[in-house]
Design an enzyme around this catalytic site. Structure first.
Site, PDB file in Angstrom:
ATOM      1  N   LYS A 167      19.232  -0.448  -7.195  1.00 16.63           N
ATOM      2  CA  LYS A 167      18.603   0.474  -8.157  1.00 16.63           C
ATOM      3  C   LYS A 167      19.396   0.532  -9.464  1.00 16.63           C
ATOM      4  O   LYS A 167      18.822   0.630 -10.550  1.00 16.63           O
ATOM      5  CB  LYS A 167      18.467   1.878  -7.544  1.00 16.63           C
ATOM      6  CG  LYS A 167      17.840   2.907  -8.499  1.00 16.63           C
ATOM      7  CD  LYS A 167      16.443   2.528  -8.901  1.00 16.63           C
ATOM      8  CE  LYS A 167      15.665   3.402  -9.835  1.00 16.63           C
ATOM      9  NZ  LYS A 167      16.181   4.477 -10.577  1.00 16.63           N
TER      10      LYS A 167
ATOM     11  N   GLU B  95      15.698  -2.170 -16.805  1.00 18.69           N
ATOM     12  CA  GLU B  95      14.799  -1.212 -17.492  1.00 18.69           C
ATOM     13  C   GLU B  95      15.275  -0.991 -18.939  1.00 18.69           C
ATOM     14  O   GLU B  95      14.466  -0.994 -19.878  1.00 18.69           O
ATOM     15  CB  GLU B  95      14.825   0.087 -16.689  1.00 18.69           C
ATOM     16  CG  GLU B  95      14.000   1.234 -17.170  1.00 18.69           C
ATOM     17  CD  GLU B  95      14.185   2.419 -16.204  1.00 18.69           C
ATOM     18  OE1 GLU B  95      13.751   2.331 -15.041  1.00 18.69           O
ATOM     19  OE2 GLU B  95      14.798   3.432 -16.611  1.00 18.69           O
TER      20      GLU B  95
HETATM   21  N1  LIG Z   1      13.058  11.669 -12.903  1.00 18.63           N
HETATM   22  C1  LIG Z   1      13.081  10.362 -12.675  1.00 18.63           C
HETATM   23  O1  LIG Z   1      12.406   9.562 -13.357  1.00 18.63           O
HETATM   24  C2  LIG Z   1      13.890   9.783 -11.574  1.00 18.63           C
HETATM   25  C3  LIG Z   1      14.907  10.518 -10.985  1.00 18.63           C
HETATM   26  N2  LIG Z   1      15.650   9.932  -9.983  1.00 18.63           N
HETATM   27  C4  LIG Z   1      16.748  10.657  -9.365  1.00 18.63           C
HETATM   28  O2  LIG Z   1      16.218  11.596  -8.427  1.00 18.63           O
HETATM   29  C5  LIG Z   1      17.109  12.730  -8.331  1.00 18.63           C
HETATM   30  C6  LIG Z   1      16.318  13.995  -8.626  1.00 18.63           C
HETATM   31  O3  LIG Z   1      15.772  13.852  -9.930  1.00 18.63           O
HETATM   32  P1  LIG Z   1      14.634  14.843 -10.496  1.00 18.63           P
HETATM   33  O4  LIG Z   1      13.733  15.265  -9.409  1.00 18.63           O
HETATM   34  O5  LIG Z   1      14.095  14.151 -11.694  1.00 18.63           O
HETATM   35  O6  LIG Z   1      15.544  16.088 -10.947  1.00 18.63           O
HETATM   36  P2  LIG Z   1      15.048  17.606 -11.169  1.00 18.63           P
HETATM   37  O7  LIG Z   1      16.077  18.205 -12.063  1.00 18.63           O
HETATM   38  O8  LIG Z   1      13.620  17.639 -11.580  1.00 18.63           O
HETATM   39  O9  LIG Z   1      15.138  18.258  -9.703  1.00 18.63           O
HETATM   40  C7  LIG Z   1      16.349  18.441  -9.025  1.00 18.63           C
HETATM   41  C8  LIG Z   1      16.146  19.630  -8.096  1.00 18.63           C
HETATM   42  O10 LIG Z   1      17.279  19.751  -7.253  1.00 18.63           O
HETATM   43  C9  LIG Z   1      17.576  21.141  -7.130  1.00 18.63           C
HETATM   44  N3  LIG Z   1      18.984  21.250  -6.742  1.00 18.63           N
HETATM   45  C10 LIG Z   1      20.069  20.990  -7.484  1.00 18.63           C
HETATM   46  N4  LIG Z   1      21.177  21.144  -6.751  1.00 18.63           N
HETATM   47  C11 LIG Z   1      20.766  21.502  -5.511  1.00 18.63           C
HETATM   48  C12 LIG Z   1      21.456  21.816  -4.299  1.00 18.63           C
HETATM   49  N5  LIG Z   1      22.801  21.786  -4.229  1.00 18.63           N
HETATM   50  N6  LIG Z   1      20.710  22.147  -3.219  1.00 18.63           N
HETATM   51  C13 LIG Z   1      19.360  22.208  -3.283  1.00 18.63           C
HETATM   52  N7  LIG Z   1      18.658  21.929  -4.409  1.00 18.63           N
HETATM   53  C14 LIG Z   1      19.355  21.578  -5.498  1.00 18.63           C
HETATM   54  C15 LIG Z   1      17.245  21.738  -8.467  1.00 18.63           C
HETATM   55  O11 LIG Z   1      17.030  23.146  -8.392  1.00 18.63           O
HETATM   56  C16 LIG Z   1      15.978  20.960  -8.824  1.00 18.63           C
HETATM   57  O12 LIG Z   1      14.817  21.613  -8.372  1.00 18.63           O
HETATM   58  C17 LIG Z   1      18.241  12.459  -9.332  1.00 18.63           C
HETATM   59  O13 LIG Z   1      19.300  11.830  -8.672  1.00 18.63           O
HETATM   60  C18 LIG Z   1      17.592  11.492 -10.312  1.00 18.63           C
HETATM   61  O14 LIG Z   1      18.536  10.682 -10.991  1.00 18.63           O
HETATM   62  C19 LIG Z   1      15.397   8.667  -9.525  1.00 18.63           C
HETATM   63  C20 LIG Z   1      14.403   7.919 -10.064  1.00 18.63           C
HETATM   64  C21 LIG Z   1      13.575   8.409 -11.144  1.00 18.63           C
HETATM   65  O1  LIG Z   2      15.958   6.010 -12.634  1.00 17.67           O
HETATM   66  C1  LIG Z   2      15.154   6.331 -13.484  1.00 17.67           C
HETATM   67  C2  LIG Z   2      14.020   5.449 -13.887  1.00 17.67           C
HETATM   68  O2  LIG Z   2      14.043   4.260 -13.171  1.00 17.67           O
HETATM   69  C3  LIG Z   2      15.347   7.649 -14.151  1.00 17.67           C
HETATM   70  O3  LIG Z   2      14.286   7.990 -15.013  1.00 17.67           O
HETATM   71  C4  LIG Z   2      16.661   7.659 -14.861  1.00 17.67           C
HETATM   72  O4  LIG Z   2      16.926   8.972 -15.332  1.00 17.67           O
HETATM   73  C5  LIG Z   2      16.652   6.654 -16.017  1.00 17.67           C
HETATM   74  O5  LIG Z   2      17.961   6.389 -16.445  1.00 17.67           O
HETATM   75  P1  LIG Z   2      18.516   7.016 -17.816  1.00 17.67           P
HETATM   76  O6  LIG Z   2      18.457   8.534 -17.617  1.00 17.67           O
HETATM   77  O7  LIG Z   2      19.899   6.499 -17.965  1.00 17.67           O
HETATM   78  O8  LIG Z   2      17.550   6.557 -18.897  1.00 17.67           O
END
Ligand SMILES: NC(=O)C1=CN([C@@H]2O[C@H](COP(=O)(O)OP(=O)(O)OC[C@H]3O[C@@H](n4cnc5c(N)ncnc54)[C@H](O)[C@@H]3O)[C@@H](O)[C@H]2O)C=CC1
Ligand SMILES: O=C(CO)[C@H](O)[C@H](O)COP(=O)(O)O
Length: 297
Positions: free
Chosen positions: A169, A176
């Site tokens: 990833k 990306e």
């Molecule tokens: N948004 C994206 O495009 C992508 C995100 N990711 C990854 O997925 C993961 C989650 O990302 P998102 O959903 O976008 O973030 P987000 O900020 O939308 O959601 C994270 C959630 O985790 C909760 N949280 C934080 N600490 C916590 C804890 N200790 N216990 C329970 N809940 C907790 C928060 O309250 C929040 O609801 C991250 O590692 C991110 O890098 C991976 C691929 C794509």
């Molecule tokens: O993993 C992802 C997409 O594939 C997330 O959107 C990630 O946050 C993108 O990386 P950056 O925040 O460094 O642009």
């Protein structure tokens, strides 16, 4: 299957919804009580804490973490640890560094799967692409859930041993960055060049049969449709950068030259002040695939 999901933000909520839609039972917890309540409304069983979630699961616990990478993952694992044994499986679906995942796999009492997740919130309907590392038995055990959360059986695979899922990833994200930079540069020349072009029409035409068609190019088309050919007030400022930095660091360590990915990362770091069109497009594209806030002038 009964699945515990911890972290119910943009991504975790999709894990919940797709698992429920496929007929799995879900126990859900987020630090934000409103997020937990919303998952309960969708059909999940709400938990009050990480420990409560573990207690509510049956003998063989299957738990998916979708919390921000870094300290939140370690804090959650610390709280889970007394409840786990070797029959249990924990999946980390966030963007964790692969070396952290190797360390966690070694210390976690349960089988640990590091799962790179691609597709972002925009893939809620279609499903994600999942790159999984860790023990084969645990991957096979979780396959019904991976089938549900991914686009289907072809949307996930086991990459190899611990760390390999997040390693793949990490490299995906480097690619990306470079693809966004390449599209940005092409559209910048079209925007600044000899013809007065409708860039949405260009992107649409390219997306229909051209060699360079792709989802990112579809997101370019969407960005020009919604912001206009000059990208309106979309700022020359690209946030993020951690996963691209890791990719470049690993490339330096392995002595593998990655000039395009490095250059794309450097563009992010220098994205201040001079209004580069390519970076403004990348800023807008991160909203398209990740629902990351658009930085505006
Ligand atoms: N948004 C994206 O495009 C992508 C995100 N990711 C990854 O997925 C993961 C989650 O990302 P998102 O959903 O976008 O973030 P987000 O900020 O939308 O959601 C994270 C959630 O985790 C909760 N949280 C934080 N600490 C916590 C804890 N200790 N216990 C329970 N809940 C907790 C928060 O309250 C929040 O609801 C991250 O590692 C991110 O890098 C991976 C691929 C794509
Ligand atoms: O993993 C992802 C997409 O594939 C997330 O959107 C990630 O946050 C993108 O990386 P950056 O925040 O460094 O642009």
């Amino acid at each position: 299957m009964e699945l515990g999901v911890i972290g119910l933000g943009r991504m975790g909520r999709i894990v919940v919804d797709r698992s429920l839609d496929a007929g799995h039972d879900v126990v859900a917890f987020d630090l934000d009580a409103e997020a937990t309540a919303a998952a309960a409304e969708a059909g999940a069983t709400p938990a009050d804490s990480v420990s409560d979630l573990a207690d509510r699961l049956g003998e063989e616990r299957r738990i998916w973490l979708m919390v921000p990478a870094g300290d939140a993952v370690d804090a959650t694992l610390d709280e889970l640890e007394p409840h786990l044994d070797a029959e249990d499986v924990v999946v980390d679906g966030g963007n964790s560094h692969f070396e952290d995942s190797v360390r966690r796999a070694e210390s976690c009492p349960a089988a640990y799967l590091d799962c790179g997740t691609s597709g972002g919130p925009a893939s809620a309907e279609a499903g994600f692409s999942l790159m999984v590392g860790g023990p084969a038995w645990a991957y096979e055990e979780l396959t019904p859930v991976f089938d549900a959360v991914a686009t289907g059986p072809a949307g996930h695979d086991r990459m190899g041993e611990a760390g390999s899922g997040h390693y793949v990833k990490m490299v995906h994200n480097g690619v990306e960055y470079a693809l966004m930079q390449a599209y940005g540069e092409g559209f910048e020349l079209l925007h600044e060049g000899r013809y007065d072009l409708d860039l949405e029409a260009v992107a649409r035409t390219w997306n229909n049969g051209a060699v360079i068609r792709s989802w990112l190019l579809e997101l370019c088309e969407e960005a020009f449709r919604e912001e206009g050919s000059d990208l309106g007030d979309v700022a020359d400022r690209i946030e993020g950068g951690s996963t691209g930095t890791w990719t470049v660091q690993e490339a330096l360590e392995q002595e593998v030259p990655l000039p395009l990915i490095y250059q794309a990362l450097a563009e992010r770091f220098s994205s201040r002040g001079d209004g580069r069109f390519s970076r403004r497009l990348a800023n807008r594209l991160r909203y398209g695939f990740g629902r990351h806030e658009v930085q505006r002038e």
